[in-house]
Design an enzyme around this catalytic site. Sequence first.
Site, PDB file in Angstrom:
ATOM      1  N   ASP A 116       0.807  -1.224   0.000  1.00 53.26           N
ATOM      2  CA  ASP A 116       0.000   0.000   0.000  1.00 53.26           C
ATOM      3  C   ASP A 116       0.836   1.269   0.000  1.00 53.26           C
ATOM      4  OD1 ASP A 116      -2.067   1.764   0.179  1.00 53.26           O
ATOM      5  OD2 ASP A 116      -2.447   1.438   2.303  1.00 53.26           O
ATOM      6  N   ASP A 335      -2.101   7.248  -5.688  1.00 52.98           N
ATOM      7  CA  ASP A 335      -2.342   6.126  -4.795  1.00 52.98           C
ATOM      8  C   ASP A 335      -2.599   4.857  -5.596  1.00 52.98           C
ATOM      9  OD1 ASP A 335      -3.011   4.702  -2.490  1.00 52.98           O
ATOM     10  OD2 ASP A 335      -5.121   5.230  -2.678  1.00 52.98           O
TER      11      ASP A 335
END
Length: 456
Positions: A116, A335
Amino acid sequence: MAAYNFSIVHLSVFFCYTISLVSFVYGGGFSVDLIHRDSPLSPFYSSRDKASDRAESSIRRSIERCSHFSKKKPTSENSSNKLGNITSTVVPGVVGDYLMLLAVGTPALPLLAVADTGSDIIWFQCTPCDVCFPQTFSPVFAPENSSTYENIPCATKECDALSSVSNLIPCDGNACKYNASYGDGSISIGNFARETLTFQSTESTESVVSVTNMAFGCGHNNTGIFSALGAGLVGLDAGPFSLVSQLGPAIDHKFSYCLVNVNANRIASKLTFGSNPKLVSGSKVVSTPIIFKENQSFYFLTLEAISVGGIRIPFNTSTSSNNEVLLQKGNIIIDSGSTVTSLPTDFYAAFEAEMKKAITVDPVIDPNTSLRLCYPGDSDPSLVPSVTAHFTDADIVLNPLNLFQLNGDNDELACLAFLPTDDVAIYGNIVQNNFIVEYDLVNKLVSFMSTDCQME
Ligand SMILES: *[C@@H]1O[C@H](CO)[C@@H](O)[C@H](O)[C@H]1NC(C)=O
Ligand SMILES: *[C@@H]1O[C@H](CO)[C@@H](O)[C@H](O)[C@H]1NC(C)=O
Ligand SMILES: *[C@@H]1O[C@H](CO)[C@@H](O)[C@H](O)[C@H]1NC(C)=O
Ligand SMILES: *[C@@H]1O[C@H](CO)[C@@H](O)[C@H](O)[C@H]1NC(C)=O
Ligand SMILES: *[C@@H]1O[C@H](CO)[C@@H](O)[C@H](O)[C@H]1NC(C)=O
Ligand SMILES: *[C@@H]1O[C@H](CO)[C@@H](O)[C@H](O)[C@H]1NC(C)=O
Ligand SMILES: *[C@@H]1O[C@H](CO)[C@@H](O)[C@H](O)[C@H]1NC(C)=O
Ligand SMILES: *[C@@H]1O[C@H](CO)[C@@H](O)[C@H](O)[C@H]1NC(C)=O
């Protein structure tokens, strides 16, 4: 069932190779597979789930992710007014769409963990479990059985530095403790420790990269809804304890990924540590500055405008002043863990309106998702206007597959994969499909090169 079998074979293959460890070469790099949680390669994939359900879950996760970044508590009640008919209160697994395989300890225990770019520390579930969520594809890591496990003592630089990325938690005995909390209310608490992490590089089938003394959280109390989370989390943001920062000079402070479309049949995406050799400087590569904000380790970029056909829509569409409007630097987070792209409400509305104007097909309503502009799935892609994201110093031309998500159980709808938000704006992963996206933490640049990620 096929997906499950594949994963088990994959894990055991990895296990065998760890017998012949090769040492980590300084200045070198390595690549690992990145598996989308909704792809058939993921052990969490169930062919029984309907495509329309998977699509809606991914959109809900994207919405919750805005609150993860702004560190606010999720406000589902109010978001439901703004974003359409969203009724769920907590979206499981707000921490990302991609999983990676790595191994922890000696002997090396292979695990799947979420990779992540929006998280800082690395953590895995550990025995003894005060509270652990069910972990299906490998046993929970047992630190007492690893010869390389070491708690980090209290009065150390590492333990002090932890306070910048973890909620404050007192030391216990002489063991430094961490408390990682997430936007959806999930929490992992345990010992902050050092361990050997091992990666199977995809560069050559037998190459295994082991890194010793990596700081990680050994989670003994893992509460909340970590659905489809594997065994833990590998943080890839710019914080001091992310995998990227800890590998540091060994990978030239660089990592990159190349994300295939989630519908690509059984092909994993790639996550590369070190300079990406494919990213040769030249006209095909564009770079934009990363804006680091105080006390935040996320990757903020500056999106100046989006153009649709020849029409340029500035990011700041505020009409409060008739003079030129100020553009805030670092107005969007790039992201990997958010599926759709979220834009400020006014900006989104202007973008949607231009898309609607340019596409000469009648929109249809998708009853099952929160996406707002949908067309029949078999519409001619050549009707989609040319769309460019104008980042500072970097124009990125997006193709129809970056803009639209196929929805419905038989792809009967193509929906614009963007949403309005009053929270932080996020450049999600669909728009990044089929680009090599490299993060250079020293020069503070994100570079993009259009490519076919299935061929990487
Ligand atoms: C929703 O918004 C209203 C008014 O805008 C506010 O009073 C209320 O506290 C909000 N609810 C939540 C859960 O944030
Ligand atoms: C969705 O929201 C619209 C507008 O708020 C409302 O009219 C409609 O009844 C809602 N549909 C469902 C299924 O909740
Ligand atoms: C686990 O952590 C939660 C949240 O901080 C706490 O409420 C709970 O008491 C802890 N449970 C155990 C067994 O330590
Ligand atoms: C540690 O290893 C021993 C011997 O292999 C095994 O019996 C035991 O179950 C392991 N402990 C844990 C917590 O997994
Ligand atoms: C961990 O942090 C969360 C969020 O700040 C807090 O609610 C919780 O009480 C903390 N747990 C412990 C044991 O400190
Ligand atoms: C950043 O963190 C420091 C130390 O915790 C604090 O004093 C400062 O106010 C923070 N700055 C911002 C903008 O939050
Ligand atoms: C938009 O411009 C106004 C000034 O006109 C400024 O105050 C605001 O911060 C800008 N917003 C963004 C998101 O750049
Ligand atoms: C919407 O969901 C229903 C129920 O799951 C399903 O039967 C229908 O095919 C879906 N429609 C679209 C367009 O996805």
